[in-house]
Design a protein around this motif. Structure first.
Motif, PDB file in Angstrom:
ATOM      1  N   HIS A   1      -0.485 -10.708   5.305  1.00 41.96           N
ATOM      2  CA  HIS A   1       0.564  -9.708   5.353  1.00 41.96           C
ATOM      3  C   HIS A   1      -0.030  -8.351   4.971  1.00 41.96           C
ATOM      4  CE1 HIS A   1       3.628 -12.987   5.338  1.00 41.96           C
ATOM      5  NE2 HIS A   1       2.712 -13.596   4.597  1.00 41.96           N
ATOM      6  N   ILE A   2       0.570  -7.298   5.443  1.00 40.02           N
ATOM      7  CA  ILE A   2       0.174  -5.957   5.052  1.00 40.02           C
ATOM      8  C   ILE A   2       1.210  -5.429   4.066  1.00 40.02           C
ATOM      9  CG2 ILE A   2      -0.283  -3.599   5.811  1.00 40.02           C
ATOM     10  CD1 ILE A   2      -2.369  -5.649   6.714  1.00 40.02           C
ATOM     11  N   GLU A   3       0.751  -5.106   2.868  1.00 36.48           N
ATOM     12  CA  GLU A   3       1.641  -4.601   1.827  1.00 36.48           C
ATOM     13  C   GLU A   3       1.202  -3.189   1.427  1.00 36.48           C
ATOM     14  OE1 GLU A   3       4.273  -6.059   0.966  1.00 36.48           O
ATOM     15  OE2 GLU A   3       3.977  -8.167   1.534  1.00 36.48           O
ATOM     16  N   PRO A   4       2.158  -2.286   1.202  1.00 35.29           N
ATOM     17  CA  PRO A   4       1.805  -0.895   0.919  1.00 35.29           C
ATOM     18  C   PRO A   4       1.630  -0.590  -0.568  1.00 35.29           C
ATOM     19  CG  PRO A   4       4.164  -1.080   1.216  1.00 35.29           C
ATOM     20  CD  PRO A   4       3.603  -2.467   1.414  1.00 35.29           C
ATOM     21  N   ILE A   5       0.824   0.394  -0.850  1.00 37.04           N
ATOM     22  CA  ILE A   5       0.744   1.060  -2.157  1.00 37.04           C
ATOM     23  C   ILE A   5       0.940   2.547  -1.876  1.00 37.04           C
ATOM     24  CG2 ILE A   5      -0.685   1.611  -4.164  1.00 37.04           C
ATOM     25  CD1 ILE A   5      -2.202  -1.013  -3.668  1.00 37.04           C
ATOM     26  N   ILE A   6       1.841   3.178  -2.595  1.00 32.87           N
ATOM     27  CA  ILE A   6       2.147   4.584  -2.361  1.00 32.87           C
ATOM     28  C   ILE A   6       1.424   5.448  -3.402  1.00 32.87           C
ATOM     29  CG2 ILE A   6       3.964   6.297  -2.039  1.00 32.87           C
ATOM     30  CD1 ILE A   6       4.063   3.911  -0.084  1.00 32.87           C
ATOM     31  N   VAL A   7       0.688   6.421  -2.929  1.00 31.07           N
ATOM     32  CA  VAL A   7      -0.013   7.351  -3.817  1.00 31.07           C
ATOM     33  C   VAL A   7       0.604   8.737  -3.642  1.00 31.07           C
ATOM     34  CG1 VAL A   7      -2.226   8.362  -4.467  1.00 31.07           C
ATOM     35  CG2 VAL A   7      -2.141   6.020  -3.574  1.00 31.07           C
ATOM     36  N   HIS A   8       1.191   9.253  -4.698  1.00 33.04           N
ATOM     37  CA  HIS A   8       1.769  10.598  -4.707  1.00 33.04           C
ATOM     38  C   HIS A   8       0.784  11.544  -5.395  1.00 33.04           C
ATOM     39  CE1 HIS A   8       5.926   9.025  -3.891  1.00 33.04           C
ATOM     40  NE2 HIS A   8       5.431   7.974  -4.518  1.00 33.04           N
ATOM     41  N   LYS A   9       0.536  12.694  -4.798  1.00 35.65           N
ATOM     42  CA  LYS A   9      -0.330  13.709  -5.397  1.00 35.65           C
ATOM     43  C   LYS A   9       0.526  14.916  -5.805  1.00 35.65           C
ATOM     44  CE  LYS A   9      -4.331  13.461  -5.245  1.00 35.65           C
ATOM     45  NZ  LYS A   9      -5.346  12.853  -6.156  1.00 35.65           N
ATOM     46  N   LEU A  10       0.247  15.463  -6.984  1.00 37.63           N
ATOM     47  CA  LEU A  10       0.973  16.652  -7.394  1.00 37.63           C
ATOM     48  C   LEU A  10       0.767  17.779  -6.384  1.00 37.63           C
ATOM     49  CD1 LEU A  10       0.289  16.799 -11.258  1.00 37.63           C
ATOM     50  CD2 LEU A  10       2.253  15.824 -10.055  1.00 37.63           C
ATOM     51  N   TRP A  11       1.851  18.435  -6.010  1.00 40.46           N
ATOM     52  CA  TRP A  11       1.855  19.581  -5.101  1.00 40.46           C
ATOM     53  C   TRP A  11       1.480  19.210  -3.668  1.00 40.46           C
ATOM     54  CZ3 TRP A  11       4.207  21.983  -8.624  1.00 40.46           C
ATOM     55  CH2 TRP A  11       3.745  22.019  -9.933  1.00 40.46           C
ATOM     56  N   LYS A  12       1.362  17.904  -3.401  1.00 39.29           N
ATOM     57  CA  LYS A  12       1.025  17.461  -2.051  1.00 39.29           C
ATOM     58  C   LYS A  12       1.960  16.338  -1.640  1.00 39.29           C
ATOM     59  CE  LYS A  12      -3.910  18.492  -2.637  1.00 39.29           C
ATOM     60  NZ  LYS A  12      -5.289  17.918  -2.611  1.00 39.29           N
ATOM     61  N   ASP A  13       1.922  15.988  -0.367  1.00 39.46           N
ATOM     62  CA  ASP A  13       2.729  14.888   0.131  1.00 39.46           C
ATOM     63  C   ASP A  13       2.089  13.567  -0.283  1.00 39.46           C
ATOM     64  OD1 ASP A  13       4.746  13.575   1.370  1.00 39.46           O
ATOM     65  OD2 ASP A  13       4.186  14.135   3.415  1.00 39.46           O
ATOM     66  N   TYR A  14       2.865  12.497  -0.287  1.00 45.71           N
ATOM     67  CA  TYR A  14       2.333  11.178  -0.619  1.00 45.71           C
ATOM     68  C   TYR A  14       1.625  10.580   0.594  1.00 45.71           C
ATOM     69  CZ  TYR A  14       6.233   9.081   1.953  1.00 45.71           C
ATOM     70  OH  TYR A  14       7.103   8.704   2.927  1.00 45.71           O
ATOM     71  N   TYR A  15       0.827   9.540   0.324  1.00 46.74           N
ATOM     72  CA  TYR A  15       0.235   8.767   1.423  1.00 46.74           C
ATOM     73  C   TYR A  15       0.300   7.291   1.085  1.00 46.74           C
ATOM     74  CZ  TYR A  15      -4.100   8.715  -1.426  1.00 46.74           C
ATOM     75  OH  TYR A  15      -5.031   8.555  -2.434  1.00 46.74           O
ATOM     76  N   THR A  16       0.206   6.462   2.115  1.00 46.75           N
ATOM     77  CA  THR A  16       0.345   5.021   1.955  1.00 46.75           C
ATOM     78  C   THR A  16      -0.997   4.334   2.167  1.00 46.75           C
ATOM     79  OG1 THR A  16       2.630   5.076   2.748  1.00 46.75           O
ATOM     80  CG2 THR A  16       1.524   2.946   2.787  1.00 46.75           C
ATOM     81  N   VAL A  17      -1.330   3.429   1.268  1.00 45.36           N
ATOM     82  CA  VAL A  17      -2.516   2.594   1.402  1.00 45.36           C
ATOM     83  C   VAL A  17      -2.049   1.190   1.774  1.00 45.36           C
ATOM     84  CG1 VAL A  17      -4.535   1.630   0.246  1.00 45.36           C
ATOM     85  CG2 VAL A  17      -3.779   3.954  -0.301  1.00 45.36           C
ATOM     86  N   ASP A  18      -2.431   0.706   2.943  1.00 46.39           N
ATOM     87  CA  ASP A  18      -2.046  -0.635   3.382  1.00 46.39           C
ATOM     88  C   ASP A  18      -3.087  -1.659   2.936  1.00 46.39           C
ATOM     89  OD1 ASP A  18       0.315   0.115   4.655  1.00 46.39           O
ATOM     90  OD2 ASP A  18      -0.740   0.657   6.499  1.00 46.39           O
ATOM     91  N   VAL A  19      -2.605  -2.750   2.355  1.00 48.55           N
ATOM     92  CA  VAL A  19      -3.495  -3.777   1.808  1.00 48.55           C
ATOM     93  C   VAL A  19      -3.228  -5.110   2.495  1.00 48.55           C
ATOM     94  CG1 VAL A  19      -4.317  -4.924  -0.288  1.00 48.55           C
ATOM     95  CG2 VAL A  19      -3.375  -2.598  -0.425  1.00 48.55           C
ATOM     96  N   LYS A  20      -4.262  -5.742   2.995  1.00 51.37           N
ATOM     97  CA  LYS A  20      -4.145  -7.060   3.598  1.00 51.37           C
ATOM     98  C   LYS A  20      -4.038  -8.091   2.482  1.00 51.37           C
ATOM     99  CE  LYS A  20      -6.505 -10.113   6.914  1.00 51.37           C
ATOM    100  NZ  LYS A  20      -7.741 -10.295   7.737  1.00 51.37           N
ATOM    101  N   THR A  21      -2.928  -8.832   2.445  1.00 54.90           N
ATOM    102  CA  THR A  21      -2.655  -9.740   1.339  1.00 54.90           C
ATOM    103  C   THR A  21      -2.409 -11.161   1.828  1.00 54.90           C
ATOM    104  OG1 THR A  21      -0.263  -9.351   1.366  1.00 54.90           O
ATOM    105  CG2 THR A  21      -1.605  -7.853   0.039  1.00 54.90           C
ATOM    106  N   GLU A  22      -2.438 -12.088   0.857  1.00 57.33           N
ATOM    107  CA  GLU A  22      -2.155 -13.496   1.103  1.00 57.33           C
ATOM    108  C   GLU A  22      -1.037 -13.937   0.165  1.00 57.33           C
ATOM    109  OE1 GLU A  22      -5.984 -15.527   0.560  1.00 57.33           O
ATOM    110  OE2 GLU A  22      -6.878 -13.578   0.970  1.00 57.33           O
ATOM    111  N   LYS A  23      -0.435 -15.072   0.450  1.00 59.78           N
ATOM    112  CA  LYS A  23       0.606 -15.613  -0.411  1.00 59.78           C
ATOM    113  C   LYS A  23       0.111 -16.796  -1.239  1.00 59.78           C
ATOM    114  CE  LYS A  23       3.925 -12.820   0.758  1.00 59.78           C
ATOM    115  NZ  LYS A  23       4.408 -11.819  -0.216  1.00 59.78           N
ATOM    116  N   SER A  24      -0.647 -17.690  -0.634  1.00 58.49           N
ATOM    117  CA  SER A  24      -1.043 -18.907  -1.345  1.00 58.49           C
ATOM    118  C   SER A  24      -2.068 -18.593  -2.432  1.00 58.49           C
ATOM    119  CB  SER A  24      -1.619 -19.933  -0.364  1.00 58.49           C
ATOM    120  OG  SER A  24      -2.844 -19.481   0.170  1.00 58.49           O
TER     121      SER A  24
END
Length: 464
Positions: A374-397
């Motif tokens: 699955h692809i799960e996001p991590i959101i990174v917000h920077k002061l005075w800038k727009d945020y960006y998303t880091v997509d992470v390939k993940t597993e469940k088991s």
């Protein structure tokens, strides 16, 4: 001493000494297999630390002994693991007879210290399941035993090794949000997984130290690792308001209860062939009931928990654990001098999907290699800038893919350096369980608890 044994002792010493520097995993060599003994043949013992080791690492290790107080479960566990070694009801006899290089401890939490200390004293290196132990006195005993013995102790923290947790560590360590100042971390156990703790021995403080220790030690270890510092003070609240004596009715156990038609938590363990064969068929030997009523009067752990943790580097954490949530998942947010990171897993409405909560927990616990990603996001917000998303390939088991990666590092991946410092020794084990112990003591006393008041360990401002 053989070359392979010498290499093993050298590498295990490096691993346990400090998890804050790049460390090679064990290097067993190829001339002699590592001799492993396991004490505690419950579900975690025979699956993750038993059968999986036989299935994946039989070319480099062998079981030389299994021990448990329940003879039926012991013999069943031996067959399930696929081991051909002797079995023992007496731990010391097993160690003297089988002469293992490594002892793996997967017993009830409150007895971890007994086997860790005795194993170290008898000249063996030890690997224990989390938590390290359940109170400060036992923790002091373990640390002292390791120091006196010259042997080494490893704690099997698996969540560090999941790809998602590792990506968070990478983002924090790279300075993506500057210096961390505060953290909010909230974990939700659903009414399948959360309730299961109250059916078992975990529902008693004397056995599991409460979920502050048994469950939250996972989360506290992640925090210590992510923040790269050690806790200095804890203040906590907690109560038992849902399970235990708060239930509308109670019975002997789920198999023998007159309220099955009216109880939302009714669970027929006999429909689970694996658990029936492991527990129900052998409860006559020691009286351990796996499907106890979760409304029984004797339950004395907390089912709602909240803590504020101050770290030696002045980071402040707000943490909570809920044990009767409609869904299972977690959220964490890091505030920094240059921004904020937001991360979460398994929050169903974030993806607008229906989730089978019972099936989700079963998937997390299974050890089969996950072919579904699955692809799960991590959101990174920077002061005075727009945020960006880091997509992470993940597993469940396997706890988000952490289980297999942990064992590969310990038993197979002998040469690579881990830039994330995920290997955990006794200090890591102590600093995680001491947060839970301090939280429990804080609730009982109504006061903030200094971590250094519990053992001789003085919190470090920086782990690495």
């Amino acid at each position: 001493m053989t070359t392979s044994r010498r290499k093993f002792l050298t590498s295990i010493s490096m691993l346990a000494a400090s998890s804050a520097m790049p460390i090679h995993a064990f290097d067993f060599g190829k001339s002699k297999k590592l001799k492993v003994a396991l004490v505690g043949t419950g579900i975690r013992g025979i699956t993750f630390w038993g059968k999986r080791l036989v299935d994946e690492y039989s070319d480099i290790l062998e079981f030389v002994g299994l021990a448990d107080i329940n003879p039926g479960r012991l013999e069943h566990g031996k067959k399930y693991i696929g081991a051909s070694c002797p079995t023992f009801s007496n731990f010391e006899e097993m160690v003297k007879t089988s002469k293992p290089d490594l002892i793996i401890v997967t017993t009830k939490d409150s007895t971890h210290h007994e086997f860790i200390i005795k194993g170290l004293e008898m000249g063996c290196d030890v690997l224990t399941e989390k938590p390290l132990t359940t109170d400060e006195t036992k923790c002091r005993g373990i640390l002292e035993a390791e120091k006196k013995s010259g042997k080494n102790l490893i704690v099997g923290f698996n969540y560090r090794w999941s790809p998602y947790a590792t990506k968070i560590k990478e983002l924090l360590a790279s300075g993506s949000i500057g210096e961390i100042t505060s953290v909010d971390f909230h974990w939700y156990l659903n009414t399948y997984h959360g309730a299961s703790y109250f059916r078992r021995w975990h529902g008693l403080v004397e056995s599991g130290g409460s979920l502050w220790v048994h469950k939250s030690t996972h989360h506290f270890d992640l925090l210590n690792w992510w923040i790269d510092s050690e806790p200095s003070e804890v203040f906590a609240y907690g109560d038992l308001e849902f399970y235990g004596k708060n239930g509308p009715f109670r019975g002997k156990n789920c198999r023998d209860c007159e309220h099955t038609a009216n109880c939302d938590f009714y669970w027929d363990i006999n429909k689970d062939k694996f658990l029936k064969a492991l527990y129900v068929d052998h409860e006559k030997h020691d009286g351990y009931i796996r499907d106890n009523c979760l409304f029984r009067e004797e339950i004395d752990i907390y089912d709602k928990m909240s803590a504020q943790i101050k770290y030696a580097n002045n980071v402040v954490v707000n943490y909570s654990l809920t044990t009767y949530s409609p869904f299972e998942g977690w959220r964490v947010s890091f505030n920094g001098t240059e921004g904020r990171i937001e991360a979460w897993l398994d929050i169903p409405y974030n993806k607008n999907v229906a989730v089978d909560q019972a099936a989700m927990h079963a998937k997390e616990m299974e050890q089969a290699e996950d072919q579904e990603f699955h692809i799960e996001p991590i959101i990174v917000h920077k002061l005075w800038k727009d945020y960006y998303t880091v997509d992470v390939k993940t597993e469940k088991s396997g706890h988000g893919g952490g289980d297999g990666r942990l064992q590969d590092k310990i038993f197979r991946d002998t040469q690579s350096v881990d830039p994330y410092g995920r290997s955990a020794g006794s200090r890591d084990g102590a600093m995680s369980c001491l947060i839970g112990i301090a939280a429990r003591n804080s609730i009982e006393s109504g006061k903030a608890i200094k971590i250094e008041s519990l053992t001789d360990l003085k919190p470090k401002i920086k782990r690495s």
